[in-house]
Scaffold this motif. Structure first.
Motif, PDB file in Angstrom:
ATOM      1  N   VAL A 163      92.045  24.789 -31.739  1.00 52.13           N
ATOM      2  CA  VAL A 163      90.887  25.327 -32.462  1.00 52.13           C
ATOM      3  C   VAL A 163      89.601  24.751 -31.870  1.00 52.13           C
ATOM      4  CG1 VAL A 163      89.664  25.335 -34.686  1.00 52.13           C
ATOM      5  CG2 VAL A 163      92.106  25.876 -34.586  1.00 52.13           C
ATOM      6  N   SER A 164      89.612  23.469 -31.562  1.00 51.62           N
ATOM      7  CA  SER A 164      88.448  22.837 -30.956  1.00 51.62           C
ATOM      8  C   SER A 164      88.108  23.489 -29.618  1.00 51.62           C
ATOM      9  CB  SER A 164      88.713  21.341 -30.769  1.00 51.62           C
ATOM     10  OG  SER A 164      87.632  20.725 -30.118  1.00 51.62           O
ATOM     11  N   LYS A 165      89.126  23.721 -28.802  1.00 47.87           N
ATOM     12  CA  LYS A 165      88.928  24.362 -27.495  1.00 47.87           C
ATOM     13  C   LYS A 165      88.388  25.782 -27.666  1.00 47.87           C
ATOM     14  CE  LYS A 165      91.533  25.876 -23.461  1.00 47.87           C
ATOM     15  NZ  LYS A 165      92.826  25.993 -22.829  1.00 47.87           N
ATOM     16  N   LEU A 166      88.981  26.545 -28.580  1.00 46.30           N
ATOM     17  CA  LEU A 166      88.516  27.905 -28.841  1.00 46.30           C
ATOM     18  C   LEU A 166      87.077  27.903 -29.358  1.00 46.30           C
ATOM     19  CD1 LEU A 166      91.666  29.424 -30.599  1.00 46.30           C
ATOM     20  CD2 LEU A 166      90.803  30.028 -28.327  1.00 46.30           C
ATOM     21  N   ALA A 167      86.781  26.984 -30.272  1.00 47.97           N
ATOM     22  CA  ALA A 167      85.438  26.918 -30.853  1.00 47.97           C
ATOM     23  C   ALA A 167      84.393  26.594 -29.787  1.00 47.97           C
ATOM     24  CB  ALA A 167      85.396  25.894 -31.983  1.00 47.97           C
ATOM     25  N   ARG A 168      84.727  25.699 -28.870  1.00 44.54           N
ATOM     26  CA  ARG A 168      83.780  25.378 -27.785  1.00 44.54           C
ATOM     27  C   ARG A 168      83.528  26.603 -26.905  1.00 44.54           C
ATOM     28  NH1 ARG A 168      86.634  20.517 -27.713  1.00 44.54           N
ATOM     29  NH2 ARG A 168      87.844  21.181 -25.904  1.00 44.54           N
ATOM     30  N   ALA A 169      84.591  27.345 -26.583  1.00 44.41           N
ATOM     31  CA  ALA A 169      84.426  28.558 -25.771  1.00 44.41           C
ATOM     32  C   ALA A 169      83.593  29.602 -26.512  1.00 44.41           C
ATOM     33  CB  ALA A 169      85.792  29.129 -25.396  1.00 44.41           C
ATOM     34  N   LEU A 170      83.850  29.759 -27.807  1.00 44.05           N
ATOM     35  CA  LEU A 170      83.092  30.723 -28.605  1.00 44.05           C
ATOM     36  C   LEU A 170      81.641  30.282 -28.778  1.00 44.05           C
ATOM     37  CD1 LEU A 170      85.887  31.486 -31.189  1.00 44.05           C
ATOM     38  CD2 LEU A 170      84.895  33.146 -29.586  1.00 44.05           C
ATOM     39  N   GLU A 171      81.414  28.972 -28.821  1.00 38.60           N
ATOM     40  CA  GLU A 171      80.049  28.457 -28.883  1.00 38.60           C
ATOM     41  C   GLU A 171      79.320  28.784 -27.577  1.00 38.60           C
ATOM     42  OE1 GLU A 171      77.935  24.324 -30.246  1.00 38.60           O
ATOM     43  OE2 GLU A 171      79.567  24.151 -28.776  1.00 38.60           O
ATOM     44  N   SER A 172      79.997  28.584 -26.442  1.00 39.24           N
ATOM     45  CA  SER A 172      79.397  28.902 -25.139  1.00 39.24           C
ATOM     46  C   SER A 172      79.046  30.378 -25.022  1.00 39.24           C
ATOM     47  CB  SER A 172      80.347  28.521 -24.000  1.00 39.24           C
ATOM     48  OG  SER A 172      80.514  27.125 -23.952  1.00 39.24           O
ATOM     49  N   ALA A 173      79.840  31.221 -25.681  1.00 39.03           N
ATOM     50  CA  ALA A 173      79.594  32.667 -25.664  1.00 39.03           C
ATOM     51  C   ALA A 173      78.521  33.085 -26.674  1.00 39.03           C
ATOM     52  CB  ALA A 173      80.897  33.417 -25.948  1.00 39.03           C
ATOM     53  N   GLY A 174      78.032  32.136 -27.462  1.00 39.58           N
ATOM     54  CA  GLY A 174      76.988  32.444 -28.437  1.00 39.58           C
ATOM     55  C   GLY A 174      77.492  33.032 -29.732  1.00 39.58           C
ATOM     56  N   LEU A 175      78.808  32.923 -29.989  1.00 42.42           N
ATOM     57  CA  LEU A 175      79.387  33.534 -31.184  1.00 42.42           C
ATOM     58  C   LEU A 175      79.583  32.558 -32.341  1.00 42.42           C
ATOM     59  CD1 LEU A 175      82.094  35.789 -29.476  1.00 42.42           C
ATOM     60  CD2 LEU A 175      79.722  36.352 -30.059  1.00 42.42           C
ATOM     61  N   VAL A 176      79.712  31.278 -32.014  1.00 42.99           N
ATOM     62  CA  VAL A 176      79.994  30.249 -33.026  1.00 42.99           C
ATOM     63  C   VAL A 176      79.013  29.094 -32.863  1.00 42.99           C
ATOM     64  CG1 VAL A 176      81.683  28.482 -33.704  1.00 42.99           C
ATOM     65  CG2 VAL A 176      82.432  30.822 -33.313  1.00 42.99           C
ATOM     66  N   GLU A 177      78.637  28.530 -33.996  1.00 36.94           N
ATOM     67  CA  GLU A 177      77.798  27.335 -34.017  1.00 36.94           C
ATOM     68  C   GLU A 177      78.651  26.176 -34.517  1.00 36.94           C
ATOM     69  OE1 GLU A 177      73.528  27.021 -35.737  1.00 36.94           O
ATOM     70  OE2 GLU A 177      74.927  26.624 -37.389  1.00 36.94           O
ATOM     71  N   ARG A 178      78.637  25.074 -33.777  1.00 35.88           N
ATOM     72  CA  ARG A 178      79.385  23.869 -34.159  1.00 35.88           C
ATOM     73  C   ARG A 178      78.367  22.790 -34.525  1.00 35.88           C
ATOM     74  NH1 ARG A 178      81.651  21.589 -29.814  1.00 35.88           N
ATOM     75  NH2 ARG A 178      83.396  20.679 -30.898  1.00 35.88           N
ATOM     76  N   THR A 179      78.505  22.212 -35.728  1.00 32.96           N
ATOM     77  CA  THR A 179      77.603  21.147 -36.154  1.00 32.96           C
ATOM     78  C   THR A 179      78.403  20.025 -36.803  1.00 32.96           C
ATOM     79  OG1 THR A 179      77.246  22.240 -38.290  1.00 32.96           O
ATOM     80  CG2 THR A 179      75.630  22.693 -36.549  1.00 32.96           C
TER      81      THR A 179
END
Length: 164
Positions: free
Chosen positions: A71-87
């Motif tokens: 999930v962490s790996k997916l979230a980082r990729a989705l963050e790079s794509a501008g789809l997810v924000e991680r805080t």
């Protein structure tokens, strides 16, 4: 398949259906820039956000059944794509909270529609999404998903008589 069995085992059929579904979703959401695993994450996150939740990566992992590291790996990729924000979680500095960006919400809504059409196709032989057979099938799947599974320990001398 097991020896002497008249046909495929339930485990084999579950595996085949899971693979069929994964491949179909991968192909369906690829034009939106998503994989099946990413769709599982953003789709779940979309539903959780609509319910007022801003889940941690761990909470989302528990919800989806995916490993927390994945999930962490997916979230980082989705963050790079501008789809997810991680805080960082203000209540737990070790935890990372996830939220869909505006772009992530738009892409997820499109993906949900695409996958909804796909699930309708899959369930057509059972009468469609709202059919009694589909509801029974869904209940059976929930029953199976609620069964905890743990691998059995090998039966050798080094593990006999000891509690793991």
């Amino acid at each position: 398949m097991s020896k002497g069995s008249p046909g495929p085992t339930p485990g084999f059929l579950v595996w085949r259906l899971a693979n069929k579904w994964r491949v179909a979703v991968d192909r369906a959401v690829a034009p939106l820039g998503l994989t099946h695993a990413q769709y599982s994450l953003v789709g779940s996150l979309y539903d959780m956000q609509r319910a007022g939740e801003r889940p941690s990566q761990r909470r989302l992992a528990d919800h989806t059944g995916l490993e927390a590291l994945y999930v962490s790996k997916l979230a980082r990729a989705l963050e790079s794509a501008g789809l997810v924000e991680r805080t960082r979680d203000p209540h737990d500095p070790r935890a990372v909270q996830l939220a869909l960006t505006e772009q992530g919400q738009a892409v997820t809504r499109q993906a949900i529609e695409v996958v909804r059409d796909l699930i309708q196709q899959l369930l057509e032989p059972l009468g469609g999404l709202d059919a009694p057979r589909t509801h029974a099938f869904t209940n059976e799947l929930r029953t199976l998903l609620d069964v905890p599974l743990a691998p059995s320990l090998p039966n050798d001398e080094s593990t006999q008589g000891r509690t793991p």
